[in-house]
Design an enzyme around this catalytic site. Sequence first.
Site, PDB file in Angstrom:
ATOM      1  N   TYR A 135      44.091  47.607  40.623  1.00 11.12           N
ATOM      2  CA  TYR A 135      44.544  48.041  41.631  1.00 11.12           C
ATOM      3  C   TYR A 135      43.928  47.634  43.092  1.00 11.12           C
ATOM      4  O   TYR A 135      44.510  48.103  44.156  1.00 11.12           O
ATOM      5  CB  TYR A 135      44.613  49.586  41.471  1.00 11.12           C
ATOM      6  CG  TYR A 135      45.647  49.989  40.593  1.00 11.12           C
ATOM      7  CD1 TYR A 135      45.647  49.449  39.196  1.00 11.12           C
ATOM      8  CD2 TYR A 135      46.741  51.222  40.625  1.00 11.12           C
ATOM      9  CE1 TYR A 135      46.470  49.766  38.481  1.00 11.12           C
ATOM     10  CE2 TYR A 135      47.494  51.448  39.914  1.00 11.12           C
ATOM     11  CZ  TYR A 135      47.698  51.088  38.535  1.00 11.12           C
ATOM     12  OH  TYR A 135      48.412  51.402  37.725  1.00 11.12           O
ATOM     13  N   LYS A 202      39.292  48.483  27.044  1.00 13.58           N
ATOM     14  CA  LYS A 202      39.925  47.277  26.078  1.00 13.58           C
ATOM     15  C   LYS A 202      38.561  46.324  26.016  1.00 13.58           C
ATOM     16  O   LYS A 202      38.860  45.085  26.426  1.00 13.58           O
ATOM     17  CB  LYS A 202      40.926  46.668  26.588  1.00 13.58           C
ATOM     18  CG  LYS A 202      41.774  45.860  25.640  1.00 13.58           C
ATOM     19  CD  LYS A 202      42.368  46.578  24.249  1.00 13.58           C
ATOM     20  CE  LYS A 202      42.690  45.495  23.357  1.00 13.58           C
ATOM     21  NZ  LYS A 202      43.394  46.136  22.011  1.00 13.58           N
ATOM     22  N   ASP A 235      44.401  51.001  23.239  1.00 11.30           N
ATOM     23  CA  ASP A 235      45.851  51.075  22.468  1.00 11.30           C
ATOM     24  C   ASP A 235      45.417  52.234  21.368  1.00 11.30           C
ATOM     25  O   ASP A 235      46.721  52.838  20.901  1.00 11.30           O
ATOM     26  CB  ASP A 235      45.755  49.644  21.776  1.00 11.30           C
ATOM     27  CG  ASP A 235      44.625  49.073  21.584  1.00 11.30           C
ATOM     28  OD1 ASP A 235      43.559  49.777  21.556  1.00 11.30           O
ATOM     29  OD2 ASP A 235      44.586  47.841  20.923  1.00 11.30           O
ATOM     30  N   ASP A 259      45.993  55.359  35.027  1.00 12.96           N
ATOM     31  CA  ASP A 259      47.065  55.608  35.642  1.00 12.96           C
ATOM     32  C   ASP A 259      48.111  55.684  34.471  1.00 12.96           C
ATOM     33  O   ASP A 259      49.167  56.934  34.276  1.00 12.96           O
ATOM     34  CB  ASP A 259      47.441  54.411  36.236  1.00 12.96           C
ATOM     35  CG  ASP A 259      48.984  54.536  37.300  1.00 12.96           C
ATOM     36  OD1 ASP A 259      49.355  55.683  37.184  1.00 12.96           O
ATOM     37  OD2 ASP A 259      49.372  53.441  37.928  1.00 12.96           O
TER      38      ASP A 259
END
Length: 371
Positions: A135, A202, A235, A259
């Site tokens: 971002y 991740k 995930d 987000d």
Amino acid sequence: MTESTTGTTHRVTLIPGDGVGPELTEATRRVLEAAAATVGSSFDWDVRHAGVDIMEAEGTPLPESTLQSIRDNKVAIKGPITTPIGTGFRSVNVALRGELELYACERPCRTYEGVRSYFDKVDVAIIRENTEDLYVGIEYESGSPEAEKAIALLNTLQKKQIRAKSGISIKPISEFGSERIIRHAFEYAIKHGRKRVHCITKSNIMKFTDGLFLSVFREVAKDFPDIEPWENLVDATCMGLVQRPAEWDVLVLPNLYGDILSDLTAGMVGGLGVAPGANIGTKAAVFEATHGSAPKYKGQNKVNPTAMILSGKLMLDHLGETTAANTLETAVADVIREGKSVTYDMKPNRNDPTAVGTAEYADAIIAKLQG
Ligand code: NAD
């Protein structure tokens, strides 16, 4: 902040916003005043403007006087603000976060009995890093000279080659930014009597960005022996949240995952109408609902102010008014559970003619607070 004889008067910047913002803000202001009054406290509102309605008069959607008011008062509550498209003005919300270094976005999500949702027993807090990650806005458009230059340079650094005509987005995650948000998450857990902080990344794939975030988490966790540190992949977290909602507690995440997961958890507890938020920084704290300005409902006294009212509950907590905050949350929960004086989106059938308006829903909460 000035002391009064019966309680405290809190000076707070109040930004009505645009679209449905002003009507939600008015409902929230009245409810907050009633909640504060239960402990003899009050508000001294410093009303300031931002958004498309002020843009023409001031030439900017974020006047300096509004920013200065937040800097001075250090606490603000704002209605949603439309991001004007095609005017050259950047999002007021993004500008506020940048100008005030609002690095932590807190999104507590819990189920209230009576809200339509497939899930119950959800009580999670998303703590999202708000200044780094994908971002930061460093991007190179496919085919641009900058993208070709970046690709050419990167292709000298590793064997794996980036294809020509690729677009490039940069994902910086720093030790400083990670430590600041992770510490914030552990402190949040302590303050709110939580048991566990989950670090969501991740890191098995992005070893030097998410991996760094995780290694900082492991270090910071040592300073908080009473809180259980959990490590989860993003995930698997999505699946775990919907399969075993009660298992999750405080989640700390880099910006992008934060987000996405805060919308997931908002959906799990009944949607945007009930999801509050707080943006906390070194210079100030700004409280606002997760949702936007819903322009199609503007001026109809129709939309649900719960998200903004619960953002006000977070603000009361931040101001040290824990008793008033808890009383307010109980009053909101009671009105929702009774299901009578609630807005259209909280009725089992959205066309239910007994649904009340924004202002009348606020009246029902105020009646509980004064009852
Ligand atoms: P939105 O959240 O305004 O609306 C999406 C839909 O959600 C609405 O059509 C409505 O059906 C529902 N909804 C939203 N809030 C609700 C409420 N309180 N009660 C009942 N239903 C509600 O999202 P959008 O349409 O994508 O964005 C509209 C504008 O808001 C855009 O300009 C966007 O940039 C801006 N925005 C501002 C903020 C902010 O101020 N923090 C956040 C998100 C979006």
